[in-house]
Scaffold this motif. Structure first.
Motif, PDB file in Angstrom:
ATOM      1  N   GLU A 516      44.369  42.330  33.644  1.00  0.00           N
ATOM      2  CA  GLU A 516      45.470  42.108  34.579  1.00  0.00           C
ATOM      3  C   GLU A 516      45.247  40.858  35.417  1.00  0.00           C
ATOM      4  O   GLU A 516      46.176  40.053  35.611  1.00  0.00           O
ATOM      5  CB  GLU A 516      45.646  43.327  35.488  1.00  0.00           C
ATOM      6  N   VAL A 517      44.028  40.673  35.915  1.00  0.00           N
ATOM      7  CA  VAL A 517      43.731  39.484  36.724  1.00  0.00           C
ATOM      8  C   VAL A 517      43.887  38.219  35.880  1.00  0.00           C
ATOM      9  O   VAL A 517      44.437  37.205  36.345  1.00  0.00           O
ATOM     10  CB  VAL A 517      42.320  39.587  37.332  1.00  0.00           C
ATOM     11  N   ALA A 518      43.446  38.275  34.632  1.00  0.00           N
ATOM     12  CA  ALA A 518      43.578  37.105  33.748  1.00  0.00           C
ATOM     13  C   ALA A 518      45.043  36.776  33.474  1.00  0.00           C
ATOM     14  O   ALA A 518      45.418  35.597  33.406  1.00  0.00           O
ATOM     15  CB  ALA A 518      42.842  37.361  32.443  1.00  0.00           C
ATOM     16  N   GLU A 519      45.862  37.793  33.357  1.00  0.00           N
ATOM     17  CA  GLU A 519      47.295  37.562  33.130  1.00  0.00           C
ATOM     18  C   GLU A 519      47.918  36.821  34.310  1.00  0.00           C
ATOM     19  O   GLU A 519      48.684  35.857  34.133  1.00  0.00           O
ATOM     20  CB  GLU A 519      47.984  38.918  32.935  1.00  0.00           C
ATOM     21  N   ILE A 520      47.583  37.247  35.539  1.00  0.00           N
ATOM     22  CA  ILE A 520      48.122  36.595  36.739  1.00  0.00           C
ATOM     23  C   ILE A 520      47.586  35.171  36.847  1.00  0.00           C
ATOM     24  O   ILE A 520      48.324  34.217  37.132  1.00  0.00           O
ATOM     25  CB  ILE A 520      47.767  37.404  38.001  1.00  0.00           C
ATOM     26  N   ALA A 521      46.271  35.000  36.597  1.00  0.00           N
ATOM     27  CA  ALA A 521      45.652  33.677  36.694  1.00  0.00           C
ATOM     28  C   ALA A 521      46.230  32.725  35.648  1.00  0.00           C
ATOM     29  O   ALA A 521      46.468  31.541  35.938  1.00  0.00           O
ATOM     30  CB  ALA A 521      44.137  33.791  36.531  1.00  0.00           C
ATOM     31  N   ALA A 522      46.453  33.238  34.441  1.00  0.00           N
ATOM     32  CA  ALA A 522      46.986  32.387  33.373  1.00  0.00           C
ATOM     33  C   ALA A 522      48.355  31.845  33.751  1.00  0.00           C
ATOM     34  O   ALA A 522      48.646  30.657  33.525  1.00  0.00           O
ATOM     35  CB  ALA A 522      47.067  33.188  32.070  1.00  0.00           C
TER      36      ALA A 522
END
Length: 569
Positions: A516-522
């Motif tokens: 989830e964090v990677a999705e937001i960061a991406a």
């Protein structure tokens, strides 16, 4: 709004290669960040570079305290304690009241008469120095004497046999990494150029042998950089000697690395209203309450391994557990631990490398000349970062220029401090608008202060950012977004370690939140699918290495396990 972003970083790097700066700061921990702000606020053209992420070294691995150092009174270091308490008062009231919060501690007493008497004198002096340092104003409550029954009401989980009574005194706590990032952002507000993940590889000299700038490499791109500056300030902590050696010459400081480790325990595991302060045979032990957890530490042992990734060993963890369990009625076990971390204190050795060089020794820290045009500072502690910064810039400027360009940071609020009370007064209304309870609002205000409306505006633009992280509901998706768009996070590990701090505050080091964090960061940083997968794989490898390291008995074995995970750049 003042932001740290890839675009800001690129602009800063372009400026660094085209200008000749008044001051170049090497090191982006609390000391370097404080120096960058001090220099920029004086009107000096300032640049600051950091070899890793901001605060990635000691300044994100501390006890997270702003304190005068009660134990130093035993050594009669009155000036040191008075200075630290004065700085504590400024941070609590003006400089960073959103980030620094007063915290009560119990000092348990074994002897009902003699120990209480001399401890009361010590704590009383501590309170008096704090009041004098704050201009005869109380910034925290003064000591309170508690009976055994009263102490156990404050700390129900203490062993009845561990005390005959207690003294309650106050210090303060701080999110150390957030303080550093806020200092860097505030420095850029006043004109500083700032770039993380820029490694200095050489010190440039002019034809007189004076420092004139640095050669460096942008670790993100591999590009070679030349940054020119009239003065260089080395604020690299445990890397001080490594940085000095690039300059040649005979001057500089000698620094040894000492490891301090902490464990993190769920808040509900220990029933108590106050923290606790204990003296051990090797150091002191703090049991420090936060909103969602307890931080317990620390140790003080020599570290002879690589400097970038210190880690706690199984033996370190056992030591902290044993000392905490000496006073806890319900003993802690390894199963209670949700996080661990280790940091390296740069212990300043008594003598500078070349006694003929100009030097200023100020209690716990020292500033000295490495070569003409380059100075180094080391020692001190987080609480006194502002004084260290002022001393370093004064020293670099020289007596005459320092008098004409005086430091202004004593009265300079950091971003998020101005207007804090006004925003706090809106907490109920704002919380109702976004469906946040007061616990959530307290969390947000303690992180963003008067900048909270900026974070809420991102939720107005994208309501999905107002949702909690599924695997870590104490944090909002908006906080991850802000880490990338305002706070300078460039990689997934930057978010987990220094901004949304699940690396040290979650049993799985944030592993369940990676997707989830990677999705937001991406979305915020423009990563494609391959980049996103690489970031996730890198952070998961780091988690595995850190967990494997803390199972080892020796520093050498733990360090070897940690280094099996490669750095992202």
């Amino acid at each position: 709004m003042t932001v740290l972003t890839p675009q800001q970083r690129a602009a800063s790097l372009a400026a660094m290669q085209s200008e000749n700066f008044d001051v170049l700061v090497i090191g982006g921990g609390v000391t370097g960040a404080g120096i960058a702000l001090d220099a920029a606020a004086r009107g000096l053209r300032t640049a600051v570079v950091e070899g890793q992420d901001w605060a990635s070294g000691t300044s994100s691995r501390s006890s997270r305290l702003v304190h005068g150092g009660l134990r130093y009174l035993y050594n009669l270091d009155f000036k040191l304690v008075a200075e630290a308490l004065k700085e504590r008062g400024r941070l609590l009231t003006l400089i960073a009241p959103h980030l620094v919060e007063a915290q009560p501690f119990l000092w348990p007493l074994k002897s009902p008469v003699i120990e209480r008497a001399y401890s009361a004198v010590g704590v009383g002096l501590y309170d008096a120095l704090a009041v004098v340092g704050a201009g005869f104003k109380k910034t925290v409550p003064v000591q309170k004497h508690l009976s055994k029954k009263g102490a156990m009401r404050h700390f129900p989980d203490i062993k009845p046999s561990a005390l005959s009574g207690a003294i309650e005194f106050y210090d303060a706590r701080v999110d150390d990494a957030r303080l550093v990032i806020t200092l860097i952002r505030t420095a850029t507000k006043y004109g500083a150029e700032a770039a993380s993940r820029v490694r200095v590889t050489d010190i440039l000299k002019d034809d007189r042998g004076h420092a004139a700038g640095v050669e460096a490499v942008d670790l993100e791109t591999g590009e070679q950089l030349t940054i020119k500056a009239k003065r260089i300030i080395n604020a690299t902590g445990v890397w001080t000697e490594e940085t000095q050696d690039m300059a040649g010459g005979t001057g500089g400081l000698k620094v040894l690395a000492s490891k301090g480790i902490h464990i993190v325990i769920p808040r509900e595991r220990i029933r108590a209203q106050s923290g606790m302060f204990l003296r051990t045979e090797k150091s002191v032990l703090f049991i420090i309450p936060w909103q969602h957890y307890w931080v317990i530490g620390t140790t003080d042992t020599a570290w002879h391994e690589q400097l970038r990734h210190p880690v706690p060993t199984s033996a370190d963890i056992d030591y902290v557990l044993a000392h905490a369990n000496e006073v806890l009625e319900r003993p802690l076990t390894r199963d209670d631990i949700i996080g661990t971390y280790a940091g390296l204190r740069p212990l300043l050795q008594p003598k500078v490398l070349d006694e003929s060089k100009s030097t200023k020794v100020s209690r716990e820290h020292t500033v000295t000349e490495v070569i003409p045009g380059m100075v180094a500072i080391a020692g001190g502690k987080l609480t006194t970062y502002r004084v260290m910064a002022e001393d370093a810039v004064d020293f670099a400027l020289g007596e005459s220029d320092a008098k004409s360009r005086r430091s202004v940071t004593f009265d300079l609020p950091l971003l998020g401090a101005d207007g804090l009370e006004a925003v706090r007064n809106q907490a109920g209304r704002l919380g109702a608008k976004y469906g946040f309870d007061m616990e959530r609002m307290k969390h947000l205000l303690s992180r963003y202060g008067s900048e909270l409306p900026d974070l809420l505006a991102t939720i107005d633009d994208d309501p999905s950012l107002g949702e909690p992280l599924a695997a870590a509901p104490q944090f909002l998706r908006a906080e991850v977004h802000r880490a990338c768009t305002v706070e300078g996070a460039m990689h997934l590990e930057d978010i987990f370690i220094a901004r949304v701090r699940l690396n040290s505050e979650a049993r799985d080091r944030g592993g369940a939140a990676v997707d989830e964090v990677a999705e937001i960061a991406a979305a915020a940083l423009g990563w494609d699918a391959d980049k996103t997968e690489a970031e996730k794989a890198n952070y998961r490898a780091r988690i595995a290495a850190e967990l494997a390291a803390e199972e080892q008995v020796t520093d050498e074995a733990a360090s070897a396990e940690r280094m099996k995970a490669e750095d992202i750049v």
